[in-house]
Scaffold this motif. Sequence first.
Motif, short mmCIF file in Angstrom:
data_model
loop_
_atom_site.label_atom_id
_atom_site.label_comp_id
_atom_site.label_asym_id
_atom_site.label_seq_id
_atom_site.Cartn_x
_atom_site.Cartn_y
_atom_site.Cartn_z
N ILE A 14 0.83 -1.22 -0.03
CA ILE A 14 0.20 -0.09 0.15
C ILE A 14 0.96 1.26 -0.14
O ILE A 14 1.61 1.39 0.88
CB ILE A 14 -0.89 0.07 1.10
CG1 ILE A 14 -1.58 -1.10 1.28
CG2 ILE A 14 -1.84 1.41 1.12
CD1 ILE A 14 -2.58 -1.35 2.40
N LEU A 15 0.89 2.24 -1.12
CA LEU A 15 1.55 3.38 -1.17
C LEU A 15 0.66 4.49 -0.94
O LEU A 15 -0.32 4.59 -1.83
CB LEU A 15 2.36 3.27 -2.53
CG LEU A 15 3.51 4.33 -2.65
CD1 LEU A 15 4.76 3.88 -1.56
CD2 LEU A 15 4.01 4.23 -3.94
N SER A 16 0.99 5.47 -0.14
CA SER A 16 0.12 6.54 0.02
C SER A 16 0.87 7.74 -0.56
O SER A 16 2.06 7.97 -0.57
CB SER A 16 -0.17 6.85 1.61
OG SER A 16 -0.74 7.80 1.72
N GLY A 17 -0.11 8.60 -1.23
CA GLY A 17 0.59 9.88 -1.67
C GLY A 17 -0.57 10.92 -1.82
O GLY A 17 -1.73 10.64 -0.95
N ALA A 18 -0.59 11.97 -2.39
CA ALA A 18 -1.15 13.04 -2.36
C ALA A 18 -1.38 14.01 -1.33
O ALA A 18 -2.00 15.10 -1.25
CB ALA A 18 -2.82 12.69 -2.90
N ALA A 19 -0.87 13.61 -0.12
CA ALA A 19 -0.83 14.43 1.26
C ALA A 19 0.03 13.78 2.05
O ALA A 19 0.40 12.44 2.04
CB ALA A 19 -2.45 14.42 1.68
N PRO A 20 0.59 14.55 3.24
CA PRO A 20 1.60 13.83 3.84
C PRO A 20 0.92 12.67 4.66
O PRO A 20 -0.31 12.85 5.21
CB PRO A 20 1.88 15.08 4.97
CG PRO A 20 1.67 16.33 4.15
CD PRO A 20 0.46 15.81 3.23
N LEU A 21 1.47 11.61 5.23
CA LEU A 21 1.04 10.37 5.83
C LEU A 21 1.90 10.27 7.09
O LEU A 21 3.00 10.23 7.20
CB LEU A 21 1.34 9.21 5.17
CG LEU A 21 1.20 7.95 5.54
CD1 LEU A 21 -0.38 7.73 6.13
CD2 LEU A 21 1.73 6.71 4.98
N ASP A 22 1.01 10.37 8.43
CA ASP A 22 1.43 10.55 9.58
C ASP A 22 2.45 9.14 9.89
O ASP A 22 2.02 8.23 9.53
CB ASP A 22 0.51 10.54 10.39
CG ASP A 22 1.06 10.75 11.94
OD1 ASP A 22 1.62 11.47 12.35
OD2 ASP A 22 0.87 9.45 12.70
N GLU A 23 3.57 9.24 10.32
CA GLU A 23 4.32 7.83 10.52
C GLU A 23 3.33 7.02 11.53
O GLU A 23 3.49 5.72 11.24
CB GLU A 23 5.72 8.26 11.25
CG GLU A 23 6.48 7.10 11.66
CD GLU A 23 7.95 7.58 12.44
OE1 GLU A 23 8.68 6.79 12.56
OE2 GLU A 23 7.84 8.73 12.47
N GLN A 24 3.08 7.35 12.61
CA GLN A 24 2.17 6.40 13.40
C GLN A 24 1.05 5.85 12.63
O GLN A 24 0.70 4.71 12.93
CB GLN A 24 1.55 7.32 14.55
CG GLN A 24 3.06 7.60 15.49
CD GLN A 24 3.77 6.61 15.99
OE1 GLN A 24 3.44 5.58 16.50
NE2 GLN A 24 5.15 6.87 15.47
N LEU A 25 0.39 6.67 11.82
CA LEU A 25 -0.97 6.07 11.19
C LEU A 25 -0.53 4.99 10.14
O LEU A 25 -0.97 3.96 9.94
CB LEU A 25 -1.42 7.17 10.31
CG LEU A 25 -2.54 6.83 9.58
CD1 LEU A 25 -3.64 6.08 9.95
CD2 LEU A 25 -3.19 7.95 8.58
N VAL A 59 3.40 -0.73 4.13
CA VAL A 59 2.68 0.46 3.91
C VAL A 59 3.76 1.76 4.02
O VAL A 59 4.64 1.70 4.84
CB VAL A 59 1.54 0.73 5.04
CG1 VAL A 59 0.99 2.24 5.04
CG2 VAL A 59 0.37 -0.28 5.03
N ALA A 60 3.92 2.40 2.80
CA ALA A 60 4.81 3.33 2.67
C ALA A 60 4.20 4.83 1.98
O ALA A 60 3.01 4.68 1.61
CB ALA A 60 6.13 2.80 1.94
N GLN A 61 4.88 5.66 1.64
CA GLN A 61 4.59 6.71 0.94
C GLN A 61 5.55 7.31 -0.06
O GLN A 61 6.69 6.78 0.11
CB GLN A 61 4.17 7.85 1.85
CG GLN A 61 5.37 8.57 2.61
CD GLN A 61 4.88 9.95 3.47
OE1 GLN A 61 3.96 10.69 3.13
NE2 GLN A 61 5.52 9.95 4.58
N GLY A 62 5.03 8.15 -1.10
CA GLY A 62 5.79 8.99 -1.93
C GLY A 62 5.26 10.29 -2.10
O GLY A 62 4.55 10.51 -1.16
N TYR A 63 5.99 10.88 -3.02
CA TYR A 63 5.83 12.33 -2.78
C TYR A 63 5.67 12.67 -4.42
O TYR A 63 6.46 12.24 -5.39
CB TYR A 63 6.95 13.12 -2.36
CG TYR A 63 6.86 14.71 -2.47
CD1 TYR A 63 6.09 15.42 -1.77
CD2 TYR A 63 7.60 15.21 -3.43
CE1 TYR A 63 5.98 16.92 -2.09
CE2 TYR A 63 7.62 16.64 -3.61
CZ TYR A 63 6.83 17.49 -2.96
OH TYR A 63 6.69 18.69 -3.30
#
Length: 533
Positions: free
Chosen positions: A291-302, A320-324
């Motif tokens: 699951i990769l999150s983007g479009a807005a900052p993802l809180d580390e604890q979430l 679960v990770a994120q991009g920018y």
Amino acid sequence: MALASRFPDVEIPDVSVPEFVLAAGREKPDAPALIDGLKGDVITHGQLAAYVDRVAAALHARGLRKGDVVAMFCPNTPWYPVVFHGIAAAGCVMSPINSLYTPDEIAFQLRDSGAKILITVSPFLDRVKAAIEKSPVGEIVVMDGAEGHASLVDLLSTDAPSAQVDFHPADDLVTLPYSSGTTGLPKGVMLTHRNLVANVAQCRPLIQLGEDERIIAVLPFFHIYGLTVLMNQGLAWAGAVVTLPRFDLEDFLRTIQEHKITRAFVAPPILLALAKHPLVDAYDLSSLTSILSGAAPLDEQLALAAENRLRKGADSGVTVAQGYGMTELSPVSHTTPDLGAEPPGAARGSVPKGSVGFAVPNSECRLVDPATGEDAATGERGELWVRGPNVMKGYLNNPEATAETIDADGWLHTGDVAIVDENGCYTVVDRVKELIKYKGYQVAPAELEAVLIGHPEIADAAVIGVPEKESGEELPKAFVVRSPGSTLTQDDVIEYMAGKVAPHKKIRIVEFIEAVPKSAAGKILRKELRAAG
């Protein structure tokens, strides 16, 4: 100091978006390319290529030629990619309109983009008719059919010859999404065929999609994140893209379970539901690997909460990770690589949860102190600048805004403040720009202020984003100066705005003040408003 990506450069083919994205699917024409997550309807890769050819031919038969703008106003369906690539194959430029837009917002985009045709769906026709009274177009195509309008079936059944287009990928536009950039009113972001081809190619070493991947597409294709990362990336590597028209948690979970979804690209509000909603436990999500999150900052604890819950409940190795990124970057400039896909010398799983990962190949970054203009050292804060083949051509008919965003050396100034660690991982920590991030959408304060001031009982107004504790999102808050003698209430302001703007732009909080603080030059001092609460 320019910081090169830690990944080796990749080849960027000098071809159109349809030629690049549809190539792999031609090798497996009977495999599913697009699946309706609710109905189960399937479009194979072979059918997709054939349908794209017919849409392009139908547009050419209507007299449209290279550079003409076709607006598209509809939710996610398996037919959205068919129409997008048909428009692109005709050499035309697709301008995606947010499905939540009001008639006024639709009319602005139609007028500003110079759209010649609008392609929509029947449930949106009321808003379309209201919009074209203010900004007419040559034709309205209603995909699912409506009296007096051509349908998608009409486009697909044309016997017109295939469109023959001489593409110049680095110069020719393929899409014109609208973004508020780093400040101000929405502007048309000119993205070329090369921009989009480059960005899919740049993501390949980090997000290693296989032919058997099933990607859930609930983020809207009208958003550049959905268009590039979900739609074009999934199709380019001959995977299957499973569409949902909107986010409904039960539909989302059921689709993952029934279609054995392997990857989800989401925004933080969806992760909040995955981390906390009791309904999640009722579904088997074990097919998910990423699951990769983007479009807005993802809180580390979430991120950790969602990952731990899904791993425990499904006994899977999901990460679960994120991009920018941003629209002006086509959109991805940084992302967290799949486990095992880290750049040379980086340890497996070395990206901290709060980080947006590494810069994509073929790109450079700088971190620049906004106050001094000097480059920041490792571990120090600086505005993130990006240079690479994914940087937009510019803003439509707005050279001044383009020059404010892309400097003479080709660096795009993102307006976001970041730090980079010794491993080359970037973390976004603040922003210079004034945009509000709500449910993954950019909300421009200036746009809302212009609407507020249009109210006869509002003398002046300012808008900022205020954090909502649980989700970490920002809620648009209006500071309003009443006109003399006005008895305007908070509810009056909220109701007025609700009728003028899309739901994600609605004012959520109102505070009445005597005067809006401004600089000598007339610029709103938002920092003072934030400090005051």
